[in-house]
Design a protein around this motif. Sequence first.
Motif, PDB file in Angstrom:
ATOM      1  N   TYR A  37       5.200   7.141   9.914  1.00 26.19           N
ATOM      2  CA  TYR A  37       3.909   6.476   9.841  1.00 26.19           C
ATOM      3  C   TYR A  37       4.152   5.079   9.273  1.00 26.19           C
ATOM      4  O   TYR A  37       5.200   4.820   8.679  1.00 26.19           O
ATOM      5  CB  TYR A  37       2.950   7.233   8.915  1.00 26.19           C
ATOM      6  N   GLN A  39       1.915   1.578   7.336  1.00 30.62           N
ATOM      7  CA  GLN A  39       0.684   1.016   6.805  1.00 30.62           C
ATOM      8  C   GLN A  39       0.887  -0.468   6.554  1.00 30.62           C
ATOM      9  O   GLN A  39       1.745  -0.855   5.751  1.00 30.62           O
ATOM     10  CB  GLN A  39       0.242   1.714   5.527  1.00 30.62           C
ATOM     11  N   ARG A  45      -3.283   3.694   7.398  1.00 28.44           N
ATOM     12  CA  ARG A  45      -1.983   4.256   7.758  1.00 28.44           C
ATOM     13  C   ARG A  45      -2.095   4.847   9.166  1.00 28.44           C
ATOM     14  O   ARG A  45      -3.086   5.504   9.484  1.00 28.44           O
ATOM     15  CB  ARG A  45      -1.587   5.323   6.748  1.00 28.44           C
ATOM     16  N   GLU A  46      -1.069   4.629   9.990  1.00 26.25           N
ATOM     17  CA  GLU A  46      -1.107   5.120  11.366  1.00 26.25           C
ATOM     18  C   GLU A  46       0.200   5.789  11.746  1.00 26.25           C
ATOM     19  O   GLU A  46       1.275   5.427  11.244  1.00 26.25           O
ATOM     20  CB  GLU A  46      -1.378   3.961  12.344  1.00 26.25           C
ATOM     21  N   LEU A  47       0.088   6.747  12.653  1.00 24.68           N
ATOM     22  CA  LEU A  47       1.272   7.413  13.188  1.00 24.68           C
ATOM     23  C   LEU A  47       2.012   6.451  14.113  1.00 24.68           C
ATOM     24  O   LEU A  47       1.409   5.830  14.986  1.00 24.68           O
ATOM     25  CB  LEU A  47       0.869   8.664  13.953  1.00 24.68           C
ATOM     26  N   ARG A  50       6.609  10.721  16.327  1.00 28.46           N
ATOM     27  CA  ARG A  50       6.734  12.081  15.805  1.00 28.46           C
ATOM     28  C   ARG A  50       7.688  12.845  16.707  1.00 28.46           C
ATOM     29  O   ARG A  50       7.697  12.653  17.933  1.00 28.46           O
ATOM     30  CB  ARG A  50       5.363  12.743  15.793  1.00 28.46           C
ATOM     31  N   THR A  95       7.890  11.359   7.334  1.00 33.11           N
ATOM     32  CA  THR A  95       7.073  12.524   7.027  1.00 33.11           C
ATOM     33  C   THR A  95       7.726  13.802   7.532  1.00 33.11           C
ATOM     34  O   THR A  95       8.529  13.784   8.463  1.00 33.11           O
ATOM     35  CB  THR A  95       5.669  12.403   7.652  1.00 33.11           C
ATOM     36  N   TRP A 107       5.790  13.357   2.234  1.00 33.74           N
ATOM     37  CA  TRP A 107       5.956  11.947   2.583  1.00 33.74           C
ATOM     38  C   TRP A 107       7.100  11.346   1.774  1.00 33.74           C
ATOM     39  O   TRP A 107       7.292  11.697   0.604  1.00 33.74           O
ATOM     40  CB  TRP A 107       4.679  11.167   2.259  1.00 33.74           C
TER      41      TRP A 107
END
Length: 117
Positions: A37, A39, A45-47, A50, A95, A107
Motif C-alpha cells: 500500500y 500513502q 492510503r491506497e492499495l 497484492r 502488508t 503492516w
Amino acid sequence: QVQLVESGGGLVQPGGSLRLSCAASGSILSRNAMGWYRQAPGKQRELVARITNSGTTYADSVKGRFTISRDNAKNMVYLQMNSLNAEDTAVYYCTYSSLWYRSPDYWGQGTQVTVSS
C-alpha cells in the motif's frame, strides 16, 4: 504474530526505477496474501499491488509499470517499480493477510519513495 520489514526506498528521478523488498517473519501461513500500500501526503492510503498463491492484483495507476513478486521459501515480497513519476511519491507499506481473502492483518513500518528531479 508477523513482523514485516521493508527496505529499498529512496530518492529517484522521474522515469527511474526502484525495487522495494519486504521480509516477513513469525507465524507465516501458507494461504496468505502479501501486498504493498502507499500513502501520499494529504491522501488516503491506497492499495498498490497484492499477491496470493493464485495471482496478482494492481491498482490501475501502476499497471504496466510495477510488478509484485514473492519468494515463499524466504518469506519475501518485492515491488519492482519502473517509469516512476511524481505521483508515485509516497510512503510504501508492506502488508500481510493471514488468509488470502482477508484485509491486511499486519503492516510494516513503511519506506519513503520520493520521485523528484
